[in-house]
Design an enzyme around this catalytic site. Structure first.
Site, mmCIF file in Angstrom:
data_model
loop_
_atom_site.group_PDB
_atom_site.id
_atom_site.type_symbol
_atom_site.label_atom_id
_atom_site.label_comp_id
_atom_site.label_asym_id
_atom_site.label_seq_id
_atom_site.Cartn_x
_atom_site.Cartn_y
_atom_site.Cartn_z
ATOM 1 N N GLU A 111 63.962 75.744 41.254
ATOM 2 C CA GLU A 111 63.395 75.137 40.054
ATOM 3 C C GLU A 111 64.239 74.095 39.330
ATOM 4 O O GLU A 111 63.707 73.269 38.590
ATOM 5 C CB GLU A 111 63.037 76.236 39.024
ATOM 6 C CG GLU A 111 61.893 77.128 39.404
ATOM 7 C CD GLU A 111 62.319 78.331 40.234
ATOM 8 O OE1 GLU A 111 61.430 78.961 40.827
ATOM 9 O OE2 GLU A 111 63.530 78.624 40.294
ATOM 10 N N HIS A 168 47.836 77.235 29.748
ATOM 11 C CA HIS A 168 48.663 78.268 30.369
ATOM 12 C C HIS A 168 49.462 79.100 29.371
ATOM 13 O O HIS A 168 50.114 80.067 29.771
ATOM 14 C CB HIS A 168 49.624 77.614 31.369
ATOM 15 C CG HIS A 168 48.937 76.707 32.327
ATOM 16 N ND1 HIS A 168 48.873 75.343 32.125
ATOM 17 C CD2 HIS A 168 48.236 76.965 33.460
ATOM 18 C CE1 HIS A 168 48.182 74.797 33.118
ATOM 19 N NE2 HIS A 168 47.777 75.748 33.933
ATOM 20 N N SER A 183 72.609 86.496 44.069
ATOM 21 C CA SER A 183 72.097 87.799 44.510
ATOM 22 C C SER A 183 72.220 87.988 46.019
ATOM 23 O O SER A 183 72.221 89.118 46.511
ATOM 24 C CB SER A 183 70.638 87.957 44.093
ATOM 25 O OG SER A 183 69.843 86.921 44.645
ATOM 26 N N ASP A 184 72.294 86.879 46.747
ATOM 27 C CA ASP A 184 72.402 86.913 48.210
ATOM 28 C C ASP A 184 73.334 85.785 48.656
ATOM 29 O O ASP A 184 73.392 84.744 48.003
ATOM 30 C CB ASP A 184 71.042 86.688 48.872
ATOM 31 C CG ASP A 184 69.978 87.642 48.373
ATOM 32 O OD1 ASP A 184 69.776 88.669 49.034
ATOM 33 O OD2 ASP A 184 69.354 87.363 47.330
ATOM 34 N N GLU A 209 68.153 77.401 45.140
ATOM 35 C CA GLU A 209 67.175 78.029 44.246
ATOM 36 C C GLU A 209 65.917 77.174 44.295
ATOM 37 O O GLU A 209 65.761 76.389 45.213
ATOM 38 C CB GLU A 209 67.743 78.250 42.844
ATOM 39 C CG GLU A 209 68.330 77.034 42.158
ATOM 40 C CD GLU A 209 67.270 76.208 41.462
ATOM 41 O OE1 GLU A 209 66.723 76.659 40.448
ATOM 42 O OE2 GLU A 209 66.985 75.084 41.934
ATOM 43 N N ARG A 261 47.581 84.703 32.370
ATOM 44 C CA ARG A 261 47.916 84.959 33.779
ATOM 45 C C ARG A 261 49.073 85.940 33.922
ATOM 46 O O ARG A 261 49.801 85.923 34.920
ATOM 47 C CB ARG A 261 48.237 83.662 34.520
ATOM 48 C CG ARG A 261 47.111 82.637 34.509
ATOM 49 C CD ARG A 261 47.428 81.442 35.368
ATOM 50 N NE ARG A 261 46.326 80.481 35.349
ATOM 51 C CZ ARG A 261 46.089 79.601 36.308
ATOM 52 N NH1 ARG A 261 46.887 79.549 37.366
ATOM 53 N NH2 ARG A 261 45.077 78.758 36.227
ATOM 54 N N ILE A 299 67.560 80.981 33.425
ATOM 55 C CA ILE A 299 68.472 81.952 34.019
ATOM 56 C C ILE A 299 67.736 82.613 35.187
ATOM 57 O O ILE A 299 66.655 83.159 35.024
ATOM 58 C CB ILE A 299 68.975 82.996 32.997
ATOM 59 C CG1 ILE A 299 67.824 83.600 32.196
ATOM 60 C CG2 ILE A 299 69.987 82.363 32.058
ATOM 61 C CD1 ILE A 299 68.272 84.713 31.253
ATOM 62 N N GLY A 300 68.314 82.497 36.370
ATOM 63 C CA GLY A 300 67.639 83.010 37.552
ATOM 64 C C GLY A 300 68.627 83.457 38.607
ATOM 65 O O GLY A 300 69.832 83.494 38.379
#
Length: 233
Positions: free
Chosen positions: A181, A4, A203-204, A179, A43, A88-89
């Site tokens: 992960e 990958h 974000s929400d 989240e 990918r 970071i997300g």
């Protein structure tokens, strides 16, 4: 090279920022790093290495969910000898303690995924981040004047079909957001003796139904990117 990741051995620095969205990885590389170079694109899951304030750092996309994230994390650690992984997300808040644009440091991650029970012989694994990385994030946030929110997150396998009736219970147990992960990232890093931490920008808000505009999402994420790069430099 792995199935990958087509980077060469030595292309990744020991410190790596992780994002679910490969386009966000490209955005960070172009806006924040010097001498950024694309090192993998299998990918279309992009990875870059470059410099921030003279120090080498790498970036890698990991896709959505625990299964995808842990594939990349495992290969980064085992094949490319990455030692510190900072995800970071974005996340959806479920607690009144946090609001839009807040940055959450996940000091623990519960999950509805079975992956950690499989890896831990059907026992409950305490999926937690590395203390040193957590301390660095906290100290860096203080230096930058960022009000870092600290608590647990819930890593769900579901984006749409989630048990919304459980939000109050999760908030009672100091879960600040949902989240997809962190629980897998922490467990994989623990298993392979690496250091990991997850920071999430709200974000929400899943309780108040508030949401950031696209422009506000970018601005909010930029603050977290700066925090992440500063703590790793």
């Amino acid at each position: 090279m792995t199935p990958h990741i087509n980077a060469k051995i030595g292309d990744f620095y020991p410190q790596c920022l992780l994002c679910g969205d490969p386009l966000r990885v490209s955005y960070i590389a172009k806006k924040f790093l010097q001498d950024a170079k694309e090192i993998t694109n299998v990918r279309n899951m992009l990875g870059f290495s470059g410099k921030y304030k003279g120090k080498g750092i790498s970036l890698m996309g990991h896709g959505m969910g625990i299964a995808s994230c842990t594939i990349y994390v495992t290969e980064l650690i085992k094949t490319y000898q990455v030692k510190e992984l900072l995800r970071i997300g974005t996340c959806g808040a479920i607690s009144p303690k946090v609001g839009l644009k807040d940055i959450i440091m996940a000091i623990g991650a519960s999950t509805d995924s079975k992956t950690n029970r499989v890896r831990f012989l059907n026992h409950d694994l305490s999926a937690t981040p590395d203390f040193e990385l957590s301390l660095r994030a906290y100290q860096t946030a203080k230096r930058l004047g960022i009000d870092l929110k600290i608590g647990n997150v819930f890593s769900s396998d579901f984006f749409y079909s989630f048990e919304t009736h459980a939000f109050d219970l999760m908030a009672q147990y100091n879960h600040l957001a949902i989240e997809m992960e962190a629980a897998g990232l922490y467990a994989t890093a623990m298993e392979l003796s690496a250091k990991a931490l997850c920071l999430c920008s709200v974000s929400d808000h899943l309780i108040t139904k508030e949401a950031l505009s696209p422009k506000e999402r970018v601005e909010s994420f930029d603050n977290m990117i700066t925090l992440a790069l500063e703590m790793m430099s």
